[in-house]
Design a protein around this motif. Structure first.
Motif, PDB file in Angstrom:
ATOM      1  N   VAL A  78       0.848  -1.208   0.000  1.00  0.00           N
ATOM      2  CA  VAL A  78       0.000   0.000   0.000  1.00  0.00           C
ATOM      3  C   VAL A  78       0.877   1.250   0.000  1.00  0.00           C
ATOM      4  O   VAL A  78       0.651   2.195  -0.767  1.00  0.00           O
ATOM      5  CB  VAL A  78      -0.950   0.005   1.222  1.00  0.00           C
ATOM      6  N   ASN A  79       1.880   1.238   0.853  1.00  0.00           N
ATOM      7  CA  ASN A  79       2.817   2.370   0.934  1.00  0.00           C
ATOM      8  C   ASN A  79       3.526   2.575  -0.413  1.00  0.00           C
ATOM      9  O   ASN A  79       3.698   3.709  -0.878  1.00  0.00           O
ATOM     10  CB  ASN A  79       3.830   2.107   2.042  1.00  0.00           C
ATOM     11  N   PHE A  80       3.894   1.466  -1.037  1.00  0.00           N
ATOM     12  CA  PHE A  80       4.560   1.522  -2.336  1.00  0.00           C
ATOM     13  C   PHE A  80       3.652   2.157  -3.391  1.00  0.00           C
ATOM     14  O   PHE A  80       4.072   3.040  -4.162  1.00  0.00           O
ATOM     15  CB  PHE A  80       4.949   0.093  -2.740  1.00  0.00           C
ATOM     16  N   GLU A  81       2.377   1.722  -3.417  1.00  0.00           N
ATOM     17  CA  GLU A  81       1.424   2.263  -4.394  1.00  0.00           C
ATOM     18  C   GLU A  81       1.170   3.752  -4.158  1.00  0.00           C
ATOM     19  O   GLU A  81       1.081   4.537  -5.107  1.00  0.00           O
ATOM     20  CB  GLU A  81       0.093   1.497  -4.330  1.00  0.00           C
ATOM     21  N   ILE A  82       1.050   4.132  -2.896  1.00  0.00           N
ATOM     22  CA  ILE A  82       0.806   5.544  -2.577  1.00  0.00           C
ATOM     23  C   ILE A  82       1.990   6.402  -3.007  1.00  0.00           C
ATOM     24  O   ILE A  82       1.824   7.478  -3.595  1.00  0.00           O
ATOM     25  CB  ILE A  82       0.512   5.706  -1.068  1.00  0.00           C
ATOM     26  N   ASN A  83       3.190   5.915  -2.736  1.00  0.00           N
ATOM     27  CA  ASN A  83       4.387   6.679  -3.113  1.00  0.00           C
ATOM     28  C   ASN A  83       4.498   6.873  -4.623  1.00  0.00           C
ATOM     29  O   ASN A  83       4.958   7.919  -5.095  1.00  0.00           O
ATOM     30  CB  ASN A  83       5.638   5.973  -2.588  1.00  0.00           C
ATOM     31  N   ARG A  84       4.073   5.868  -5.384  1.00  0.00           N
ATOM     32  CA  ARG A  84       4.181   5.957  -6.847  1.00  0.00           C
ATOM     33  C   ARG A  84       3.253   7.018  -7.432  1.00  0.00           C
ATOM     34  O   ARG A  84       3.508   7.571  -8.484  1.00  0.00           O
ATOM     35  CB  ARG A  84       3.849   4.598  -7.485  1.00  0.00           C
ATOM     36  N   PHE A  85       2.140   7.256  -6.779  1.00  0.00           N
ATOM     37  CA  PHE A  85       1.150   8.212  -7.295  1.00  0.00           C
ATOM     38  C   PHE A  85       1.216   9.543  -6.560  1.00  0.00           C
ATOM     39  O   PHE A  85       0.529  10.491  -6.929  1.00  0.00           O
ATOM     40  CB  PHE A  85      -0.250   7.606  -7.142  1.00  0.00           C
ATOM     41  N   PHE A  86       2.062   9.623  -5.528  1.00  0.00           N
ATOM     42  CA  PHE A  86       1.966  10.738  -4.597  1.00  0.00           C
ATOM     43  C   PHE A  86       2.251  12.099  -5.238  1.00  0.00           C
ATOM     44  O   PHE A  86       1.575  13.082  -4.938  1.00  0.00           O
ATOM     45  CB  PHE A  86       2.912  10.514  -3.417  1.00  0.00           C
ATOM     46  N   LEU A 124       1.812  13.084  -8.364  1.00  0.00           N
ATOM     47  CA  LEU A 124       0.644  13.494  -9.155  1.00  0.00           C
ATOM     48  C   LEU A 124      -0.533  13.838  -8.245  1.00  0.00           C
ATOM     49  O   LEU A 124      -1.294  14.775  -8.511  1.00  0.00           O
ATOM     50  CB  LEU A 124       0.260  12.369 -10.130  1.00  0.00           C
ATOM     51  N   TYR A 125      -0.663  13.093  -7.174  1.00  0.00           N
ATOM     52  CA  TYR A 125      -1.730  13.340  -6.196  1.00  0.00           C
ATOM     53  C   TYR A 125      -1.590  14.730  -5.580  1.00  0.00           C
ATOM     54  O   TYR A 125      -2.571  15.457  -5.417  1.00  0.00           O
ATOM     55  CB  TYR A 125      -1.671  12.259  -5.125  1.00  0.00           C
ATOM     56  N   LEU A 126      -0.343  15.104  -5.268  1.00  0.00           N
ATOM     57  CA  LEU A 126      -0.098  16.444  -4.716  1.00  0.00           C
ATOM     58  C   LEU A 126      -0.451  17.534  -5.730  1.00  0.00           C
ATOM     59  O   LEU A 126      -0.956  18.589  -5.370  1.00  0.00           O
ATOM     60  CB  LEU A 126       1.374  16.579  -4.299  1.00  0.00           C
ATOM     61  N   ILE A 127      -0.172  17.253  -7.009  1.00  0.00           N
ATOM     62  CA  ILE A 127      -0.535  18.221  -8.059  1.00  0.00           C
ATOM     63  C   ILE A 127      -2.061  18.388  -8.113  1.00  0.00           C
ATOM     64  O   ILE A 127      -2.578  19.507  -8.211  1.00  0.00           O
ATOM     65  CB  ILE A 127       0.011  17.757  -9.429  1.00  0.00           C
ATOM     66  N   ILE A 128      -2.779  17.261  -8.028  1.00  0.00           N
ATOM     67  CA  ILE A 128      -4.254  17.321  -8.037  1.00  0.00           C
ATOM     68  C   ILE A 128      -4.751  18.131  -6.831  1.00  0.00           C
ATOM     69  O   ILE A 128      -5.636  18.982  -6.956  1.00  0.00           O
ATOM     70  CB  ILE A 128      -4.836  15.891  -8.004  1.00  0.00           C
ATOM     71  N   ILE A 129      -4.170  17.856  -5.679  1.00  0.00           N
ATOM     72  CA  ILE A 129      -4.563  18.589  -4.464  1.00  0.00           C
ATOM     73  C   ILE A 129      -4.261  20.087  -4.624  1.00  0.00           C
ATOM     74  O   ILE A 129      -5.094  20.942  -4.303  1.00  0.00           O
ATOM     75  CB  ILE A 129      -3.801  18.021  -3.235  1.00  0.00           C
ATOM     76  N   TYR A 178      -6.812   6.585 -13.080  1.00  0.00           N
ATOM     77  CA  TYR A 178      -5.796   5.877 -12.304  1.00  0.00           C
ATOM     78  C   TYR A 178      -6.202   4.439 -11.998  1.00  0.00           C
ATOM     79  O   TYR A 178      -5.339   3.572 -11.822  1.00  0.00           O
ATOM     80  CB  TYR A 178      -5.510   6.635 -11.008  1.00  0.00           C
ATOM     81  N   VAL A 179      -7.502   4.169 -11.932  1.00  0.00           N
ATOM     82  CA  VAL A 179      -7.971   2.789 -11.731  1.00  0.00           C
ATOM     83  C   VAL A 179      -7.401   1.875 -12.827  1.00  0.00           C
ATOM     84  O   VAL A 179      -7.004   0.736 -12.561  1.00  0.00           O
ATOM     85  CB  VAL A 179      -9.513   2.740 -11.734  1.00  0.00           C
ATOM     86  N   PHE A 180      -7.334   2.371 -14.056  1.00  0.00           N
ATOM     87  CA  PHE A 180      -6.768   1.584 -15.170  1.00  0.00           C
ATOM     88  C   PHE A 180      -5.242   1.673 -15.163  1.00  0.00           C
ATOM     89  O   PHE A 180      -4.549   0.678 -15.366  1.00  0.00           O
ATOM     90  CB  PHE A 180      -7.312   2.107 -16.512  1.00  0.00           C
ATOM     91  N   PHE A 181      -4.743   2.878 -14.908  1.00  0.00           N
ATOM     92  CA  PHE A 181      -3.288   3.099 -14.966  1.00  0.00           C
ATOM     93  C   PHE A 181      -2.551   2.266 -13.923  1.00  0.00           C
ATOM     94  O   PHE A 181      -1.446   1.778 -14.175  1.00  0.00           O
ATOM     95  CB  PHE A 181      -3.017   4.595 -14.755  1.00  0.00           C
ATOM     96  N   ILE A 182      -3.163   2.073 -12.759  1.00  0.00           N
ATOM     97  CA  ILE A 182      -2.491   1.369 -11.672  1.00  0.00           C
ATOM     98  C   ILE A 182      -2.161  -0.070 -12.054  1.00  0.00           C
ATOM     99  O   ILE A 182      -1.227  -0.676 -11.530  1.00  0.00           O
ATOM    100  CB  ILE A 182      -3.360   1.423 -10.382  1.00  0.00           C
ATOM    101  N   TRP A 183      -2.914  -0.645 -13.023  1.00  0.00           N
ATOM    102  CA  TRP A 183      -2.616  -1.996 -13.511  1.00  0.00           C
ATOM    103  C   TRP A 183      -1.800  -1.969 -14.799  1.00  0.00           C
ATOM    104  O   TRP A 183      -0.788  -2.652 -14.918  1.00  0.00           O
ATOM    105  CB  TRP A 183      -3.912  -2.771 -13.752  1.00  0.00           C
ATOM    106  N   PHE A 234      -6.834   7.421  -1.528  1.00  0.00           N
ATOM    107  CA  PHE A 234      -6.777   8.661  -2.315  1.00  0.00           C
ATOM    108  C   PHE A 234      -8.154   9.351  -2.326  1.00  0.00           C
ATOM    109  O   PHE A 234      -8.245  10.573  -2.206  1.00  0.00           O
ATOM    110  CB  PHE A 234      -6.347   8.357  -3.746  1.00  0.00           C
ATOM    111  N   VAL A 235      -9.197   8.558  -2.468  1.00  0.00           N
ATOM    112  CA  VAL A 235     -10.557   9.118  -2.481  1.00  0.00           C
ATOM    113  C   VAL A 235     -10.861   9.806  -1.151  1.00  0.00           C
ATOM    114  O   VAL A 235     -11.298  10.971  -1.120  1.00  0.00           O
ATOM    115  CB  VAL A 235     -11.598   7.997  -2.744  1.00  0.00           C
ATOM    116  N   PHE A 236     -10.611   9.101  -0.054  1.00  0.00           N
ATOM    117  CA  PHE A 236     -10.916   9.675   1.264  1.00  0.00           C
ATOM    118  C   PHE A 236     -10.026  10.896   1.551  1.00  0.00           C
ATOM    119  O   PHE A 236     -10.447  11.828   2.235  1.00  0.00           O
ATOM    120  CB  PHE A 236     -10.743   8.613   2.356  1.00  0.00           C
ATOM    121  N   GLY A 237      -8.821  10.874   1.032  1.00  0.00           N
ATOM    122  CA  GLY A 237      -7.934  12.029   1.205  1.00  0.00           C
ATOM    123  C   GLY A 237      -8.494  13.271   0.534  1.00  0.00           C
ATOM    124  O   GLY A 237      -8.463  14.365   1.112  1.00  0.00           O
TER     125      GLY A 237
END
Length: 275
Positions: A8-16, A18-23, A91-96, A131-134
């Motif tokens: 989970v930590n690994f997945e979050i770090n990989r998107f983080f 871009l996630y910060l840019i969205i935020i 991202y649901v598709f991209f993550i795979w 990510f959704v809850f964040g």
């Protein structure tokens, strides 16, 4: 459990990043939008007062006051929310698919880890839900700040009080922030099931190629058919079931769809996807 948390930590770090840019885009858009929309309205108010030589009380009597609702119905406020939803859906598709089509075929290394493959599946699912809850938590923090800015710009004579709980009367807000625990479980449970169905559709495609696309469509139709069967039946047989009975049936079909989705995912990951 340790493997799951690491993944989970690994997945979050990989998107983080871009996630910060969205935020960041959400914060900038909504804060700037609050200032622009509010100032535009105040300029409009001042222009009317100046051209018609009105007093404040005469203006309010003729044109009324306005509330923070003007901000939340603006594109500055709504567009970032839809942008976040779209980005997470992509991202649901991209993550795979990035595991197969990235610079290096990372899926080989991922599936060679000394853990059950379904753990990888659950970790990706958990990352998306976090990510959704964040983003939802971010919006909860932003609203009081935006209301403060609005109140600072608009004199009290021209504004109508807009209590925080009135946000729930706004349609999109009722979807994002349910009023009760049951509604929360229904809304976000449905969201979870939707993500799981999309995950499995991707795994069908990865397992069977072009035939897998057909299988994914059939699987999706069947899953949604089972999921919404109680609602469809209640619409056909009007007035036969109590709302509580429909809710319980919906809970049962949700558990069936979710449970079968995890079982199918486990089977595909174990026996069909080769690396």
């Amino acid at each position: 459990m340790k493997s799951y948390l690491k993944l989970v930590n690994f997945e979050i770090n990989r998107f983080f990043k871009l996630y910060l840019i969205i935020i960041g885009l959400t914060i900038v858009s909504q804060l700037i939008g609050t200032i622009i929309v509010t100032k535009e309205k105040m300029n409009e108010v001042n222009k009317v007062i100046y051209e018609n030589q009105l007093s404040v009380s005469q203006y309010v009597e003729n044109y009324g006051t306005f509330s923070f609702q003007r901000v939340i119905y603006s594109e500055w406020f709504i567009m970032p929310i839809f942008f976040c939803i779209v980005m997470l859906m992509i991202y649901v598709f991209f993550i795979w698919y990035r595991e197969w089509f990235g610079k290096n075929t990372f899926i080989y290394r991922l599936f060679m880890l000394p853990t059950e493959r379904i753990t990888i599946y659950v970790s990706k699912l958990s990352a998306i839900m976090l990510f959704v809850f964040g983003l939802i938590a971010l919006q909860i923090i932003l609203i009081p700040i935006e209301m403060f800015i609005f109140n600072r710009i608009v004199p009290s004579d021209f504004r109508t009080s807009y209590p925080l709980f009135d946000f729930y009367s706004v349609e999109i807000w009722r979807w994002l922030y349910p009023n009760s625990v049951i509604e929360f479980m229904i809304m976000y449970g449905m969201g979870l099931i939707l993500v799981v169905i999309l995950f499995n559709a991707i795994l069908f495609e990865r397992s069977y190629g072009l035939k897998g696309i057909f299988a994914a469509i059939v699987y999706g139709v069947l899953s949604f058919g089972v999921l919404f069967a109680p609602i469809i039946v209640s619409r056909i047989v009007t007035g036969y079931f109590y709302p509580l009975e429909i809710l319980l049936m919906e809970l049962v079909t949700s558990i069936i769809v979710l449970g079968s989705a995890f079982w199918i995912a486990n089977q595909l990951l174990k026996y069909k996807i080769r690396v």
